[in-house]
Structures are given as C-alpha cells and as structure tokens.
Design an enzyme around this catalytic site. Sequence first.
Site, PDB file in Angstrom:
ATOM      1  N   ASP A 203      29.934   4.006   5.837  1.00 10.67           N
ATOM      2  CA  ASP A 203      28.808   4.278   4.881  1.00 10.67           C
ATOM      3  C   ASP A 203      27.948   5.484   4.748  1.00 10.67           C
ATOM      4  O   ASP A 203      27.658   5.922   5.978  1.00 10.67           O
ATOM      5  CB  ASP A 203      28.097   3.005   4.762  1.00 10.67           C
ATOM      6  CG  ASP A 203      26.842   2.905   3.829  1.00 10.67           C
ATOM      7  OD1 ASP A 203      27.319   2.503   2.536  1.00 10.67           O
ATOM      8  OD2 ASP A 203      25.842   3.123   4.299  1.00 10.67           O
ATOM      9  N   GLU A 266      32.438   6.980   2.664  1.00  8.10           N
ATOM     10  CA  GLU A 266      31.778   7.081   1.428  1.00  8.10           C
ATOM     11  C   GLU A 266      31.005   8.685   1.492  1.00  8.10           C
ATOM     12  O   GLU A 266      30.333   8.704   2.312  1.00  8.10           O
ATOM     13  CB  GLU A 266      30.982   5.919   1.393  1.00  8.10           C
ATOM     14  CG  GLU A 266      30.170   6.079   0.045  1.00  8.10           C
ATOM     15  CD  GLU A 266      28.743   5.208  -0.023  1.00  8.10           C
ATOM     16  OE1 GLU A 266      28.406   4.611  -1.004  1.00  8.10           O
ATOM     17  OE2 GLU A 266      28.180   5.137   1.070  1.00  8.10           O
TER      18      GLU A 266
END
Length: 532
Positions: A203, A266
């Site tokens: 993330d 990401e």
Amino acid sequence: MRSASNEWWRGAVLYQVYPRSFQDSDGDGVGDLQGLIRRLDHIADLGVDGIWLSPVFASPMKDFGYDVSDYCAIDPLFGTLDDFDALVAEVHARGLKLIIDQVYAHTSDAHDWFRASRQDRTNDRADWYVWADAKADGSPPNNWQSVFGGPAWTWDARRGQYYMHNFLGSQPQLNVRNPVVQDALLDVTRFWLDRGVDGFRLDAINFAIHDAALTDNPADPRPGPRTRPFDFQLHLYNQSQPEIPAFLERLRDLGESYGDRFFVAEVVGDAAEAEMHAFTRGGDRLHSAYGFNYLYARALTAGRVAETTGRWPGADGEGWPAWTFSNHDTPRVASRWAGTHDTGTTARLAMLLLMTLRGNVFLYQGEELGLPQAEVPFERLVDPEAIANWPMTLGRDGARTPMPWTSDGPWGGFSEVEPWLPMDPRHLDLAVAAQTGGEHSMLTLTRHLIALRKTRPALTTGRMTIVEADGPRLVFRRDADGQALLCLFNLGDSPIRIDVPDGASLMASVNGAEGTAGQLPAWSGQIVALSS
C-alpha cells in the site's frame, strides 16, 4: 535477472476482497474472515486466479485497517490468527492464491513501535519514525501537507518535536530510511510468508521514504480544481525518493527464498508511471505495480487507453503492469464512466475492456455484479476524507458498502443486523442470487470473459498493439503463440463499422454487438479472432 520458473501471477485475474463489507458471520454488522470463508465458492466460481485481501490486522480503525497497530495480529473485528490460517487453507484447497495488504509507509500511533519512539530522543526506537525540530517560530519543519488535509506534521510534547504523517495525524510516518526499520518490516513479511500467503500488495509504497533534508515542496503551477492543501504542491520531497527501489529489492529477495511469491505495488501520484517502471524494472524488484490511470479517470476514452498502453510496450527489462477500474478508494466504474449511458451498460463495456488489457487484472468485489456507486447520506459517512471534504469530495464510502448476496431487504444476506455502511436498495436487484444462472446477467458475462482470458494466451500474456484510437473508435490487437485477436470498441453514442479481415470470427461481445464482426452499436465492444 532472475529466471522465473513459475509465473502464475503473470496475466492473472485477482479478486479484491474488502473484508468489512464482504460477509458478516457473527452478527456485528461488519464482514470478517469466517464470512469470507463462507463465500469462497463464489470467488472460485468466477474463475479468478486468486484473492487480494485488504487489511485485517490489529488497528484502531481510524482509517479502516490502513492504520496498523500490530502487523502480526488479526483484529478481533475480523477474527483470529486461527481464522486466518483456516482461510489460507480453504483458499488453497480451491486452487486459488492469497495475497494480502502490507502498509509499510506508516503505522497507527497506537503501535508499540511508535509508543516507544515518542517517549524520548534516545530510546532504541527513537529513529524508527520521522521526527524533526520546530522552526524558530514554533511552526512545522517544512511546508509538506497531508493527503487528508492540513500540515503533514503533528507536535508531540513528549519529545518536543514534530512527527510526520502523510495521511491522518494518527498514522505516523515510518522512517524506512533506517535499515533497522527495514529489518523489522522484513520480519513482518517473513511472518506472513511462514503462514502460507502467496504474496503482498504494498500500500502507498511510494510514500515509504522521505527526503532526509526535509526540503520544501514547490507549489504546483498547473491550473485545476483543488479541494485539499495537498493538491497545491508538487510532491517531490515527501514521497517518491530514489532509495525506495533498494528496499523493494530486499523484499523481493526474501520472497524468492519462499518460491513463487508475488509482490505488487500500489503507486499513486503525478510520477506514478515512472515509479511503476522503476519499482518493477529488471528481475530483482517487484513483479508488478498498478497506478490510478483508470481509477481516477472520469470518462473512458480511446486516447486514454492508447496513451496508457504506449507506456508499457514490453521492452527488454520492463516490468509487468497491473490494472483495475475500481477499488475501495475510488468511485465504482459503472457510475464513473456512465455519462449518458446507464450503469449496467457501462459495467459490461468496462468488464470487456478490463479483461482484454495486457497486464494483471484486479477485479474489485461487486464489479462482477455491475454495482453502481452506492448513495450514502452524509449522516452515515464514516470515511474521514469524505467527512472533511463533503460535499466537494464524496469520498470512499460509496464504493465500500456491503456486498449484496440476496435480493432480500434490507441487508441482502450480508448480515442479520444493520451493517456498518448502509446497503443501497439498488444493489439488491443485482445480488449474486438474483444473477446466478441468468444467461444474460452481468455475473454470467464476467465468468465467461475470465474463462476466455485464461484460455487465450493472447489475452493473458500476449503483446498489445493499438491499431486505432480515434474519437469513439478503439481497436487493438493481442498476439501470442500464433494466435491473434482484435478487440473492437465503440465508445460513442452512434453505431459505427470497423473493417475486420475476412475469415474473422466473433468470440465475445457486449451491448448488442453480437451480430457481425465489426458492426458496433453505441457503447459496445467485441473480441474477434483472426484466421491464421
């Protein structure tokens, strides 16, 4: 470069589960691991290759699990480590892979690491987070702004310093420059690898390392709407630093020692494309990365597809991209790209396009049903970004509402009690049970397109070449192993004809394009096989 003996991930379709909203098994209105286990057959029946599970770790839930207070514990809201182990076993029993989120740029302020770090400037973890002295006038060390609004610095009286946070003030920034912090994060990775996970989605990993000199960010000179202080700057120094790939190489090296594990990043921001390439280049960094090329797009255009494809030509040493049209952070694509069309028609067109792109596919829960963005009234909002910026930014809640399993109101089989977010009544008519077995349902189409992708190397791993991207006309080829496919799309409001070679055969179509290859009604698409 390493030679990959097993690349199960290349071209794979991975189904994103947002666990809070997937299935409640214990009657508290929040989805959990046992609920996910109960619904695994639905995921397996889609034909996907695996699952990306959003965070289930111990957390105060101020950012709904992306504020981790213990990387190696399951939050009681979702279950226990035994439940997680059972999930791994059940996923693998169905021939699926499981990748999990890891949040390595920041923790919760409730994490033991931060509690120790903030005590004084000399303890063993004093340098595990980003701390800095105030300016002479007491103001923050520099002009960096947080994504969720306001300065990226919060004063802490214990240390008499500011700590940095790119997101909420309760999400202090880890000092991933520190090799000891990297070692600790690698220990976390090892913990989950030992429990049998098949990979990790990292993330906001381009936020993991900051500029050590704390240089001010310059103002963004470009015009455009701005709803947050964060939007006024070019983010050259609070993120996206050149030292990040070296840390990713350490993660990849650890993963290699466990075999065919998969790492995907990401990446968000103005430099996302360059960072996606940097993070995946060669064979020693991450396997794949995805950005927000389509997630932030307000409309679907041929030009966007052509431009994005052109940035990933398949050159030697180039990494492998991944794409998604919806996730837990952005409005659902069926609503976002609808324009003058209905959401169901848009969902079908988007699914056909997604399954024909070169790269990995992430399919967000509910997209297989064609769910539109849910309407969540202000009084039911829980997303801190949505509440802070309402009504200018509607936030993320509308993409996070509960999964509808049945058409029975009011909660669609998700729970026996009021869910943590409301069930949109429009979603009940699109429930899994209502679509199962329907010859022309969105669910049936999704299963068909996933099966087609998996059985055609041209779609899974083949080359992608733009043939035409002019106005409403989008045509591209997918080629592999002597197999050639044409993917034809009409992104306009009037019928068009696209010439296809003689002998071409229609393999799949949406929105009334099932007649003749090359004959495309408004807002429709086809996959056409070319004769050898």
